[in-house]
Design a protein around this motif. Sequence first.
Motif, PDB file in Angstrom:
ATOM      1  N   TYR A   6       6.442  -9.929  15.838  1.00 21.20           N
ATOM      2  CA  TYR A   6       7.553 -10.868  15.734  1.00 21.20           C
ATOM      3  C   TYR A   6       8.763 -10.152  15.147  1.00 21.20           C
ATOM      4  CZ  TYR A   6      10.340 -14.981  14.762  1.00 21.20           C
ATOM      5  OH  TYR A   6      11.357 -15.902  14.743  1.00 21.20           O
ATOM      6  N   GLY A   7       9.940 -10.445  15.685  1.00 22.22           N
ATOM      7  CA  GLY A   7      11.167  -9.832  15.181  1.00 22.22           C
ATOM      8  C   GLY A   7      11.084  -8.329  15.333  1.00 22.22           C
ATOM      9  N   THR A   8      11.368  -7.584  14.269  1.00 25.37           N
ATOM     10  CA  THR A   8      11.364  -6.123  14.340  1.00 25.37           C
ATOM     11  C   THR A   8      10.136  -5.533  13.664  1.00 25.37           C
ATOM     12  OG1 THR A   8      12.563  -5.947  12.249  1.00 25.37           O
ATOM     13  CG2 THR A   8      13.894  -6.092  14.255  1.00 25.37           C
ATOM     14  N   GLY A   9       9.257  -6.399  13.150  1.00 28.32           N
ATOM     15  CA  GLY A   9       8.090  -5.899  12.432  1.00 28.32           C
ATOM     16  C   GLY A   9       8.438  -5.476  11.019  1.00 28.32           C
ATOM     17  N   ALA A  10       9.627  -5.835  10.584  1.00 29.93           N
ATOM     18  CA  ALA A  10      10.060  -5.491   9.223  1.00 29.93           C
ATOM     19  C   ALA A  10      10.940  -6.614   8.702  1.00 29.93           C
ATOM     20  CB  ALA A  10      10.853  -4.189   9.232  1.00 29.93           C
ATOM     21  N   ILE A  11      10.816  -6.890   7.412  1.00 36.55           N
ATOM     22  CA  ILE A  11      11.633  -7.959   6.841  1.00 36.55           C
ATOM     23  C   ILE A  11      12.347  -7.497   5.588  1.00 36.55           C
ATOM     24  CG2 ILE A  11      10.156  -9.824   7.701  1.00 36.55           C
ATOM     25  CD1 ILE A  11       9.111 -10.031   4.739  1.00 36.55           C
ATOM     26  N   MET A  12      13.501  -8.134   5.337  1.00 34.56           N
ATOM     27  CA  MET A  12      14.113  -7.981   4.028  1.00 34.56           C
ATOM     28  C   MET A  12      13.515  -9.097   3.179  1.00 34.56           C
ATOM     29  SD  MET A  12      17.940  -9.584   4.229  1.00 34.56           S
ATOM     30  CE  MET A  12      18.200 -11.340   4.034  1.00 34.56           C
ATOM     31  N   ALA A  13      13.047  -8.760   2.001  1.00 35.78           N
ATOM     32  CA  ALA A  13      12.400  -9.767   1.176  1.00 35.78           C
ATOM     33  C   ALA A  13      13.387 -10.315   0.164  1.00 35.78           C
ATOM     34  CB  ALA A  13      11.193  -9.167   0.476  1.00 35.78           C
ATOM     35  N   VAL A  14      13.497 -11.660   0.159  1.00 40.42           N
ATOM     36  CA  VAL A  14      14.416 -12.334  -0.751  1.00 40.42           C
ATOM     37  C   VAL A  14      13.600 -13.341  -1.545  1.00 40.42           C
ATOM     38  CG1 VAL A  14      16.576 -13.611  -0.940  1.00 40.42           C
ATOM     39  CG2 VAL A  14      16.221 -12.085   0.999  1.00 40.42           C
ATOM     40  N   PRO A  15      12.973 -12.921  -2.614  1.00 43.23           N
ATOM     41  CA  PRO A  15      12.028 -13.785  -3.326  1.00 43.23           C
ATOM     42  C   PRO A  15      12.668 -15.060  -3.876  1.00 43.23           C
ATOM     43  CG  PRO A  15      12.438 -11.743  -4.550  1.00 43.23           C
ATOM     44  CD  PRO A  15      13.032 -11.557  -3.207  1.00 43.23           C
ATOM     45  N   GLY A  16      13.959 -15.017  -4.161  1.00 46.00           N
ATOM     46  CA  GLY A  16      14.603 -16.216  -4.711  1.00 46.00           C
ATOM     47  C   GLY A  16      14.618 -17.370  -3.729  1.00 46.00           C
ATOM     48  N   GLU A  17      14.598 -17.066  -2.425  1.00 40.93           N
ATOM     49  CA  GLU A  17      14.729 -18.130  -1.422  1.00 40.93           C
ATOM     50  C   GLU A  17      13.604 -18.144  -0.397  1.00 40.93           C
ATOM     51  OE1 GLU A  17      17.809 -16.330  -2.174  1.00 40.93           O
ATOM     52  OE2 GLU A  17      18.209 -17.929  -3.610  1.00 40.93           O
ATOM     53  N   ASP A  18      12.522 -17.426  -0.669  1.00 44.30           N
ATOM     54  CA  ASP A  18      11.380 -17.455   0.252  1.00 44.30           C
ATOM     55  C   ASP A  18      10.099 -17.391  -0.571  1.00 44.30           C
ATOM     56  OD1 ASP A  18      10.629 -16.589   3.430  1.00 44.30           O
ATOM     57  OD2 ASP A  18       9.139 -16.097   1.896  1.00 44.30           O
ATOM     58  N   GLN A  19       9.236 -18.379  -0.389  1.00 43.12           N
ATOM     59  CA  GLN A  19       8.069 -18.508  -1.264  1.00 43.12           C
ATOM     60  C   GLN A  19       7.086 -17.343  -1.110  1.00 43.12           C
ATOM     61  OE1 GLN A  19       7.842 -20.809  -3.707  1.00 43.12           O
ATOM     62  NE2 GLN A  19       6.020 -19.703  -4.393  1.00 43.12           N
ATOM     63  N   ARG A  20       6.914 -16.854   0.128  1.00 46.01           N
ATOM     64  CA  ARG A  20       5.988 -15.720   0.300  1.00 46.01           C
ATOM     65  C   ARG A  20       6.509 -14.498  -0.419  1.00 46.01           C
ATOM     66  NH1 ARG A  20       6.442 -15.379   6.300  1.00 46.01           N
ATOM     67  NH2 ARG A  20       8.362 -16.287   5.540  1.00 46.01           N
ATOM     68  N   ASP A  21       7.840 -14.285  -0.301  1.00 42.77           N
ATOM     69  CA  ASP A  21       8.448 -13.147  -0.983  1.00 42.77           C
ATOM     70  C   ASP A  21       8.348 -13.329  -2.497  1.00 42.77           C
ATOM     71  OD1 ASP A  21       9.046 -12.276   1.532  1.00 42.77           O
ATOM     72  OD2 ASP A  21      11.174 -12.807   1.458  1.00 42.77           O
ATOM     73  N   TRP A  22       8.473 -14.569  -2.944  1.00 46.56           N
ATOM     74  CA  TRP A  22       8.346 -14.881  -4.375  1.00 46.56           C
ATOM     75  C   TRP A  22       6.943 -14.483  -4.864  1.00 46.56           C
ATOM     76  CZ3 TRP A  22      11.495 -17.599  -8.067  1.00 46.56           C
ATOM     77  CH2 TRP A  22      10.828 -17.949  -9.246  1.00 46.56           C
ATOM     78  N   ASP A  23       5.927 -14.926  -4.105  1.00 48.00           N
ATOM     79  CA  ASP A  23       4.550 -14.632  -4.493  1.00 48.00           C
ATOM     80  C   ASP A  23       4.317 -13.126  -4.535  1.00 48.00           C
ATOM     81  OD1 ASP A  23       4.109 -17.342  -4.558  1.00 48.00           O
ATOM     82  OD2 ASP A  23       3.196 -17.426  -2.558  1.00 48.00           O
ATOM     83  N   PHE A  24       4.849 -12.434  -3.536  1.00 48.64           N
ATOM     84  CA  PHE A  24       4.671 -10.985  -3.448  1.00 48.64           C
ATOM     85  C   PHE A  24       5.375 -10.293  -4.621  1.00 48.64           C
ATOM     86  CE2 PHE A  24       5.131  -6.708  -1.708  1.00 48.64           C
ATOM     87  CZ  PHE A  24       3.942  -6.534  -1.003  1.00 48.64           C
ATOM     88  N   ALA A  25       6.596 -10.761  -4.915  1.00 54.49           N
ATOM     89  CA  ALA A  25       7.372 -10.171  -6.015  1.00 54.49           C
ATOM     90  C   ALA A  25       6.634 -10.345  -7.345  1.00 54.49           C
ATOM     91  CB  ALA A  25       8.753 -10.804  -6.080  1.00 54.49           C
ATOM     92  N   LYS A  26       6.059 -11.526  -7.544  1.00 50.26           N
ATOM     93  CA  LYS A  26       5.318 -11.785  -8.790  1.00 50.26           C
ATOM     94  C   LYS A  26       4.116 -10.842  -8.887  1.00 50.26           C
ATOM     95  CE  LYS A  26       7.522 -15.084 -10.918  1.00 50.26           C
ATOM     96  NZ  LYS A  26       8.147 -14.766 -12.214  1.00 50.26           N
ATOM     97  N   ALA A  27       3.391 -10.681  -7.762  1.00 54.52           N
ATOM     98  CA  ALA A  27       2.172  -9.881  -7.765  1.00 54.52           C
ATOM     99  C   ALA A  27       2.474  -8.404  -7.982  1.00 54.52           C
ATOM    100  CB  ALA A  27       1.414 -10.076  -6.456  1.00 54.52           C
ATOM    101  N   TYR A  28       3.627  -7.931  -7.492  1.00 55.27           N
ATOM    102  CA  TYR A  28       3.930  -6.509  -7.577  1.00 55.27           C
ATOM    103  C   TYR A  28       5.035  -6.218  -8.593  1.00 55.27           C
ATOM    104  CZ  TYR A  28       0.838  -6.066  -3.622  1.00 55.27           C
ATOM    105  OH  TYR A  28      -0.267  -6.096  -2.829  1.00 55.27           O
ATOM    106  N   ASP A  29       5.347  -7.247  -9.378  1.00 56.89           N
ATOM    107  CA  ASP A  29       6.281  -7.073 -10.473  1.00 56.89           C
ATOM    108  C   ASP A  29       7.648  -6.584  -9.987  1.00 56.89           C
ATOM    109  OD1 ASP A  29       6.840  -7.439 -13.087  1.00 56.89           O
ATOM    110  OD2 ASP A  29       6.244  -5.415 -13.715  1.00 56.89           O
ATOM    111  N   LEU A  30       8.146  -7.239  -8.958  1.00 56.63           N
ATOM    112  CA  LEU A  30       9.443  -6.873  -8.384  1.00 56.63           C
ATOM    113  C   LEU A  30      10.501  -7.881  -8.840  1.00 56.63           C
ATOM    114  CD1 LEU A  30       7.928  -6.123  -4.896  1.00 56.63           C
ATOM    115  CD2 LEU A  30       9.131  -4.433  -6.314  1.00 56.63           C
ATOM    116  N   PRO A  31      11.764  -7.453  -8.913  1.00 58.96           N
ATOM    117  CA  PRO A  31      12.806  -8.358  -9.416  1.00 58.96           C
ATOM    118  C   PRO A  31      13.074  -9.531  -8.483  1.00 58.96           C
ATOM    119  CG  PRO A  31      13.740  -6.235  -8.744  1.00 58.96           C
ATOM    120  CD  PRO A  31      12.269  -6.103  -8.603  1.00 58.96           C
ATOM    121  N   ILE A  32      13.500 -10.634  -9.082  1.00 60.81           N
ATOM    122  CA  ILE A  32      13.841 -11.832  -8.323  1.00 60.81           C
ATOM    123  C   ILE A  32      15.276 -12.201  -8.689  1.00 60.81           C
ATOM    124  CG2 ILE A  32      13.374 -14.296  -8.013  1.00 60.81           C
ATOM    125  CD1 ILE A  32      10.417 -13.642  -8.726  1.00 60.81           C
TER     126      ILE A  32
END
Length: 824
Positions: free
Chosen positions: A351-377
């Motif tokens: 789907y799409g390009t097979g790559a995404i920009m992750a925006v944890p503030g506005e996407d729940q999956r990205d939020w979950d991923f950011a929390k798990a990998y200790d990435l900024p939000i």
Amino acid sequence: MAEPDQVQAIEKYDVQATEKKWQDHWDSAGTYQVENDDPRPPFYVLCMYPYPSGPAHQGHVRNYTFGDLIVRHRTMRGHAVLTPMGFDSFGLPAENAAIKSGSHPRPFTDARIEELKASIRRLGSMYDWRREIHSHDPEFMRWNQYIFLRFLEAGLAYRATAPVNWCPGCHTVLANEQVLADGTCERSGDIVEKRDLEQWFFKITDYADELLADLDGLDWPERVKTMQRNWIGRSEGAEFELRVSGGADNVDSQGADTSISVFTTRPDTSFGMTFVVLAPEHPLVPSLVTDQTRTDVDAFIERVRKETEIERQSTEGAIEKRGIFTGSYAINPFNDQPVPIYLADYVLMTYGTGAIMAVPGEDQRDWDFAKAYDLPIVRTVQPPADFDGEAFTGDGPAINSEWLDGLHMAEAKAKAIDWIEAQAIGVRKVNYRLRDWLLSRQRYWGCPIPVIYCATDGIVGVPDDELPVLLPDDVEFRPTGESPLNFHEGFRNTTCPKCGQPALRETDTMDTFVDSSWYFLRFCDPRDGQEPVNHDAARHWMPVDQYIGGIEHAILHLMYARFYTKAMGDLGLSPKEIREPFKRLFTQGMIRMGGTKMSKSKGNLVAPAQYFDTVGADALRLFHLFVGPPADDMDWSEQTDEVIEGCGRFLQRLWRLAVPESEVPRAGDAAVVGELERATHRLVDRVSGEYERWSYNTAVAAVMEFTNLLYKQGATEEAIDTMLLLMAPMAPHVTAELWERRRGGHIHEEAWPVADPELARLQSVTMVVQVNGKVRDRIEVDPGIDEAEAERLALASDKVAEQLAGADPTKVIARPPRLVNIVA
RNA sequence: GCCCGGAUGGUGGAACCGGUAGACACGGAGGCCUCAAAAGCCUCUGCUCGAAAGGGCGUGAGGGUUCAAGUCCCUCUCCGGGCACCA
């Protein structure tokens, strides 16, 4: 023992003999055969052509009962009704049966078709059998292949590598339906793998926008249209490039000069991108991995590759195990900040390009991923004051976004895309969930794909004058399910039509959905020898005015048929102006038993034959009409037999009332005769309306009610005749027999009755008198009374006076002639 | 998780526009016919109080709008279906 000097007993209705008599008559008289130059206004009624699995089951009976009712009703209303029937006769069950029994699928299939046809005939459901089509007819195969070749020439059919379901035990590709829910093969029990194989595709995605837009104009159930919209899954957004950083902490990365393309539907949130995620299969992955991360990343990719589709799609797994850092960074072009690049199994290469920009503030999956990998939000949309969730996906003013700050979603999106385009790093982009249609099957019992592989000329279509490519009969079916075409030297070896050198024939066959994607066009002139679709005939009959079938075809068949209709039109294979195949669609409910769908595989079929042999086809048809709304699912219960017998009893009751030597009292009193005449006209109005809106259950109730009335107060010939006409599409045999005895001739050739509005008008109605919303009295009034009169009559009621107990009403609502409500 | 449907007597269902809830049918009870049975015909059949007349309650739950809600609005429960990491 009959007493000779008694009044002659009424002749009993002989169900079996009568039903046979009329089925033979309709066939031999060609009552439902129609010519393409018939001057009557055309009307095309079609039931989805069935897969021939043996004698009809209750689902067929239900489908054809509705279809036949419409055919007979429309005919009586003066239309030339096209009512063709055929069989979707290619497919796996016949091949599996052949493997099991050692026989050939063709005689097996032909025998099943005869069984199904016999029960359709026994139901009294009428078709123009001269137009019958089977998917495996050589002529149908010829045109099927001809259309494929035109699609190939136009680039609408192409060959590409695709991940398919491969069963290692059976050495063959499986259809999705053959893969069980636990990811194993239905036959061997082996775990099905994803393998990349060369397959044939139809470019249905070229038509994504038209398939989506044209849904609006269709008279289809809203839920089917919704399912198709979701399936197409149109998403607007932007695609843009992220430079891979060659920064100091990234010295050993080889990706410094590369860039990653991402698709997003939320370019307005780009300032909140704090990491990037790629699918593990992404081609750039090897260049992004560093020496420090290589071992772990390779292990991760290997693990994901081994996961079955089921495991990978599961949301159960701990998110900590679903991703891994590549060691490289990309630059967010919006703020020039480096962000880490991760891989995660939930990002799909397809789907799409097979790559995404992750925006944890506005996407729940990205939020979950950011929390798990200790990435900024970083929030880039201001949530409302009372928002207490995690990612905020709603609308609000942009924040932390420099030149987007303060703008709401729509404006911010537009401005962000403009900026992306101005920077020449990306473009506005629409993506679809819809994938191209994978049509090749590695099975025998299907229509061969008419191409030849030549070492010199590559893929070459079989010349038109060599069509159809037929299936060889001298084949041996292997227990593994592998297609015998692969081992048939005579079939496989051929010569290249271009260079004449030895070449290999394609051994894949077509998905059976290909056959059902245009059969309705072929029905317009099924014996045309010049082209797949006779344009004049198609212009006359198409689109199908009423298509009827099961809800289970809501997406695949109905989407493929729409695509084929458009593509064939664009290629000149059918009239270009026919953009949609089915103007009106009706999807009948499923028949369930004990909570599950009634089906052969569940072993819970209740065969129609036992009812044909006892109560008869009319009673079974009446039951299916009467049991409930046609669109609703129905439960086959212990009580069902009693209801079917009740329908049979009703028809016997009708017989005793209507058969000429009947002893039922005739209405003699002039007032009764007049009232009956009016009741008859009201019945015509009511039943006609109910036919229009598919309310067959209430239409049956109406004629039952009317029969009760005729028993109670005596009948007139006109009342009985009219009721028979209204019932002729529901219970064709008994009404035909009664009509012939009463009037001579054929009821189904009579015109549909029309009500005289003057006579249909009620002479008096019951006016309800309420006090404070509770019914306190009922008064017979003239339907034409005005508000003042209604109010006067209501207030004159003793019951009302009693309720009011001398008090004055504060308010009187008069809705003549039905109701007056007095508010005390 | 998201998107659609749906919930009405013992049962299937009816009530089309907010205006008599339960049409029609199945089942049940009683009666007629019959030597008897089958078939047929007739009556009754939402719950509840009442001998009756009549009253009260009642459309998954709770709120709301309205003279009036099965029907419209909000919240929730349960059941069915579709899509399910679609960026």
